[in-house]
Design a protein around this motif. Structure first.
Motif, PDB file in Angstrom:
ATOM      1  N   VAL A 198     -10.712  -2.154   9.411  1.00 59.02           N
ATOM      2  CA  VAL A 198      -9.681  -1.262   9.954  1.00 59.02           C
ATOM      3  C   VAL A 198      -8.289  -1.844   9.730  1.00 59.02           C
ATOM      4  O   VAL A 198      -8.120  -3.040   9.505  1.00 59.02           O
ATOM      5  CB  VAL A 198      -9.886  -1.035  11.472  1.00 59.02           C
ATOM      6  CG1 VAL A 198     -11.218  -0.334  11.734  1.00 59.02           C
ATOM      7  CG2 VAL A 198      -9.796  -2.347  12.243  1.00 59.02           C
ATOM      8  N   GLY A 199      -7.299  -0.954   9.825  1.00 59.04           N
ATOM      9  CA  GLY A 199      -5.911  -1.372   9.846  1.00 59.04           C
ATOM     10  C   GLY A 199      -5.422  -1.474  11.286  1.00 59.04           C
ATOM     11  O   GLY A 199      -5.955  -0.808  12.178  1.00 59.04           O
ATOM     12  N   SER A 200      -4.413  -2.296  11.502  1.00 59.36           N
ATOM     13  CA  SER A 200      -3.846  -2.467  12.838  1.00 59.36           C
ATOM     14  C   SER A 200      -2.603  -1.600  13.012  1.00 59.36           C
ATOM     15  O   SER A 200      -1.764  -1.496  12.119  1.00 59.36           O
ATOM     16  CB  SER A 200      -3.470  -3.932  13.063  1.00 59.36           C
ATOM     17  OG  SER A 200      -2.714  -4.075  14.252  1.00 59.36           O
ATOM     18  N   THR A 220       0.237   7.833   5.123  1.00 59.95           N
ATOM     19  CA  THR A 220       1.658   7.814   4.813  1.00 59.95           C
ATOM     20  C   THR A 220       2.372   7.063   5.937  1.00 59.95           C
ATOM     21  O   THR A 220       1.807   6.859   7.023  1.00 59.95           O
ATOM     22  CB  THR A 220       2.227   9.236   4.731  1.00 59.95           C
ATOM     23  OG1 THR A 220       2.162   9.837   6.035  1.00 59.95           O
ATOM     24  CG2 THR A 220       1.441  10.087   3.737  1.00 59.95           C
ATOM     25  N   LYS A 221       3.613   6.695   5.713  1.00 55.63           N
ATOM     26  CA  LYS A 221       4.371   6.022   6.775  1.00 55.63           C
ATOM     27  C   LYS A 221       4.580   6.952   7.970  1.00 55.63           C
ATOM     28  O   LYS A 221       4.533   6.508   9.120  1.00 55.63           O
ATOM     29  CB  LYS A 221       5.716   5.530   6.230  1.00 55.63           C
ATOM     30  CG  LYS A 221       5.583   4.332   5.304  1.00 55.63           C
ATOM     31  CD  LYS A 221       6.935   3.755   4.926  1.00 55.63           C
ATOM     32  CE  LYS A 221       6.765   2.496   4.091  1.00 55.63           C
ATOM     33  NZ  LYS A 221       8.066   1.870   3.726  1.00 55.63           N
ATOM     34  N   ALA A 222       4.799   8.233   7.709  1.00 55.66           N
ATOM     35  CA  ALA A 222       4.981   9.186   8.799  1.00 55.66           C
ATOM     36  C   ALA A 222       3.720   9.270   9.659  1.00 55.66           C
ATOM     37  O   ALA A 222       3.791   9.301  10.896  1.00 55.66           O
ATOM     38  CB  ALA A 222       5.340  10.560   8.244  1.00 55.66           C
ATOM     39  N   GLU A 223       2.557   9.308   9.020  1.00 54.94           N
ATOM     40  CA  GLU A 223       1.303   9.362   9.765  1.00 54.94           C
ATOM     41  C   GLU A 223       1.084   8.085  10.567  1.00 54.94           C
ATOM     42  O   GLU A 223       0.700   8.124  11.746  1.00 54.94           O
ATOM     43  CB  GLU A 223       0.141   9.586   8.794  1.00 54.94           C
ATOM     44  CG  GLU A 223       0.124  10.961   8.167  1.00 54.94           C
ATOM     45  CD  GLU A 223      -0.831  11.065   6.994  1.00 54.94           C
ATOM     46  OE1 GLU A 223      -1.240  12.204   6.663  1.00 54.94           O
ATOM     47  OE2 GLU A 223      -1.167  10.019   6.381  1.00 54.94           O
ATOM     48  N   ASP A 274      -1.732  -1.485   8.186  1.00 57.66           N
ATOM     49  CA  ASP A 274      -1.516  -0.122   7.722  1.00 57.66           C
ATOM     50  C   ASP A 274      -0.199  -0.102   6.935  1.00 57.66           C
ATOM     51  O   ASP A 274       0.029  -1.006   6.127  1.00 57.66           O
ATOM     52  CB  ASP A 274      -1.538   0.857   8.899  1.00 57.66           C
ATOM     53  CG  ASP A 274      -1.897   2.272   8.451  1.00 57.66           C
ATOM     54  OD1 ASP A 274      -2.817   2.403   7.619  1.00 57.66           O
ATOM     55  OD2 ASP A 274      -1.279   3.229   8.925  1.00 57.66           O
ATOM     56  N   VAL A 275       0.686   0.882   7.130  1.00 54.51           N
ATOM     57  CA  VAL A 275       1.936   0.909   6.354  1.00 54.51           C
ATOM     58  C   VAL A 275       3.170   0.980   7.244  1.00 54.51           C
ATOM     59  O   VAL A 275       4.289   1.148   6.753  1.00 54.51           O
ATOM     60  CB  VAL A 275       1.950   2.096   5.356  1.00 54.51           C
ATOM     61  CG1 VAL A 275       0.869   1.929   4.325  1.00 54.51           C
ATOM     62  CG2 VAL A 275       1.785   3.425   6.084  1.00 54.51           C
ATOM     63  N   GLU A 286       7.299  -3.293   8.396  1.00 47.57           N
ATOM     64  CA  GLU A 286       8.214  -3.614   7.299  1.00 47.57           C
ATOM     65  C   GLU A 286       7.642  -4.736   6.439  1.00 47.57           C
ATOM     66  O   GLU A 286       7.091  -5.706   6.939  1.00 47.57           O
ATOM     67  CB  GLU A 286       9.582  -4.041   7.848  1.00 47.57           C
ATOM     68  CG  GLU A 286      10.400  -2.905   8.440  1.00 47.57           C
ATOM     69  CD  GLU A 286      10.805  -1.886   7.404  1.00 47.57           C
ATOM     70  OE1 GLU A 286      11.056  -2.280   6.247  1.00 47.57           O
ATOM     71  OE2 GLU A 286      10.853  -0.692   7.745  1.00 47.57           O
ATOM     72  N   GLU A 287       7.791  -4.575   5.118  1.00 42.93           N
ATOM     73  CA  GLU A 287       7.324  -5.563   4.147  1.00 42.93           C
ATOM     74  C   GLU A 287       5.806  -5.771   4.213  1.00 42.93           C
ATOM     75  O   GLU A 287       5.305  -6.837   3.873  1.00 42.93           O
ATOM     76  CB  GLU A 287       8.050  -6.900   4.335  1.00 42.93           C
ATOM     77  CG  GLU A 287       9.552  -6.807   4.190  1.00 42.93           C
ATOM     78  CD  GLU A 287      10.240  -8.135   4.433  1.00 42.93           C
ATOM     79  OE1 GLU A 287       9.532  -9.118   4.730  1.00 42.93           O
ATOM     80  OE2 GLU A 287      11.467  -8.192   4.309  1.00 42.93           O
ATOM     81  N   SER A 288       5.084  -4.733   4.665  1.00 44.60           N
ATOM     82  CA  SER A 288       3.623  -4.815   4.720  1.00 44.60           C
ATOM     83  C   SER A 288       3.057  -3.522   4.160  1.00 44.60           C
ATOM     84  O   SER A 288       2.824  -2.568   4.891  1.00 44.60           O
ATOM     85  CB  SER A 288       3.132  -5.041   6.152  1.00 44.60           C
ATOM     86  OG  SER A 288       1.722  -5.079   6.185  1.00 44.60           O
ATOM     87  N   GLU A 289       2.863  -3.476   2.864  1.00 46.10           N
ATOM     88  CA  GLU A 289       2.319  -2.298   2.192  1.00 46.10           C
ATOM     89  C   GLU A 289       0.839  -2.548   1.914  1.00 46.10           C
ATOM     90  O   GLU A 289       0.486  -3.418   1.124  1.00 46.10           O
ATOM     91  CB  GLU A 289       3.068  -2.043   0.885  1.00 46.10           C
ATOM     92  CG  GLU A 289       2.826  -0.675   0.290  1.00 46.10           C
ATOM     93  CD  GLU A 289       3.552   0.433   1.032  1.00 46.10           C
ATOM     94  OE1 GLU A 289       3.086   1.583   0.960  1.00 46.10           O
ATOM     95  OE2 GLU A 289       4.570   0.140   1.670  1.00 46.10           O
ATOM     96  N   VAL A 290      -0.021  -1.824   2.569  1.00 45.49           N
ATOM     97  CA  VAL A 290      -1.454  -2.090   2.474  1.00 45.49           C
ATOM     98  C   VAL A 290      -1.936  -1.891   1.037  1.00 45.49           C
ATOM     99  O   VAL A 290      -1.593  -0.920   0.367  1.00 45.49           O
ATOM    100  CB  VAL A 290      -2.245  -1.196   3.446  1.00 45.49           C
ATOM    101  CG1 VAL A 290      -2.037   0.279   3.167  1.00 45.49           C
ATOM    102  CG2 VAL A 290      -3.725  -1.534   3.389  1.00 45.49           C
TER     103      VAL A 290
END
Length: 283
Positions: free
Chosen positions: A86-88, A166-169, A209-210, A213-217
């Motif tokens: 999972v993502g955090s 997406t970042k919005a999600e 997740d996305v 900042e500076e953390s692009e999965v």
């Protein structure tokens, strides 16, 4: 019999004896792979099934969830342990943390969610998607058996995938107060409840997740952290199986009682045969 659904390398950590593979055909198709069944030294039966197949050939959407759960039920499983990557969605749940959630928020839209989709309608309560006794037992096992940081409770938001958010999600899910995000909690948890199986999962955090900042999965980040989490999950599952209480102390074993909405005499014979293993006692 205790079932385990997860990564294909994890059951190797269990000291299973007399293992054999079972090819199970179900009314809902074939499971993702043959089920490996063995016994712990104390005689406890364990049945293992890789959710996505041996070679990860099934996506989160196309995994044969119904066949997987049905196959375990047919082999005599009463309790199922699972693992998820999972993502955090929280700063204080970094990668390589273990989370044992108690809630799910469903954002999927293309899956087969029930065994009872035609000819036999079942409206089953699902307010508590994970068995509370199994959840607590799994969290305690994680604390005792691994060196990972363990977080008990929290909401797993399940998205369709296979794309990441997406970042919005991601920001929307954070604002909603959810803890982790993944793609495989649903419909597995729903089907386990319909099959009257105790079910809980240990989720290994692989990324932020996305939203951060500076953390692009990326897939590589997920795979690297999933590999590190695997050792924690292996030791957790082994401890949970070894210390599993002999008797179930929850209501999962009769979760469907009173939920069959279709009169028995109105259920077609072929449908009744298909659901007999699941609700035959109530028809």
């Amino acid at each position: 019999m205790i079932g385990f659904i997860g990564g294909s390398g994890i059951y190797d950590s269990l000291p299973l004896e007399d293992t054999e593979e079972h090819d199970v055909t179900t009314p809902y198709g074939d499971p993702a792979a043959p089920v490996t069944v063995g016994a712990m030294p104390d005689g406890t039966g364990v049945a293992f099934l890789p959710r996505h197949g041996r070679d990860h050939q099934y996506s989160p959407t196309t995994a044969p969830y119904r066949a997987n759960i049905y196959a375990l039920k047919e082999l005599g499983v009463e309790r199922v342990l699972a693992s998820n990557a999972v993502g955090s969605l929280r700063e204080d749940l970094p990668p390589r943390t273990l989370v044992v959630p108690d809630q799910i928020f469903d954002r999927t839209r293309k899956r087969e969610y029930t065994f009872f989709d035609e000819g036999c309608v079942v409206h089953m309560p699902f307010a508590e998607p994970y068995c509370p006794h199994m959840k607590s037992h799994l969290a305690e096992s994680a604390r005792e058996a691994s060196d990972a940081e363990v977080h008990e409770d929290g909401t797993y938001v399940c998205i369709e995938g296979p794309q990441y958010s997406t970042k919005a999600e991601s920001e929307h899910f954070r604002a909603s107060g959810f803890e982790i995000i993944g793609m495989t909690a649903i419909p597995e948890a729903k089907l386990a409840r319909e099959a009257e199986l105790c079910y809980a999962t240990v989720a290994g955090v692989t990324d932020y997740d996305v939203w951060k900042e500076e953390s692009e999965v990326t897939l590589q980040e997920v795979l690297d952290n999933a590999a590190a989490n695997e050792e924690f999950i292996k030791s957790t599952v082994r401890r949970a199986v070894e210390n599993m209480p002999e008797a179930r102390e929850c209501d999962c074993g009769h979760a469907v009682e009173g939920s069959v909405n279709t009169p028995t005499e109105a259920i077609p014979e072929d449908v009744r045969e298909r659901v007999e293993l699941l609700v035959g006692d109530y028809l």
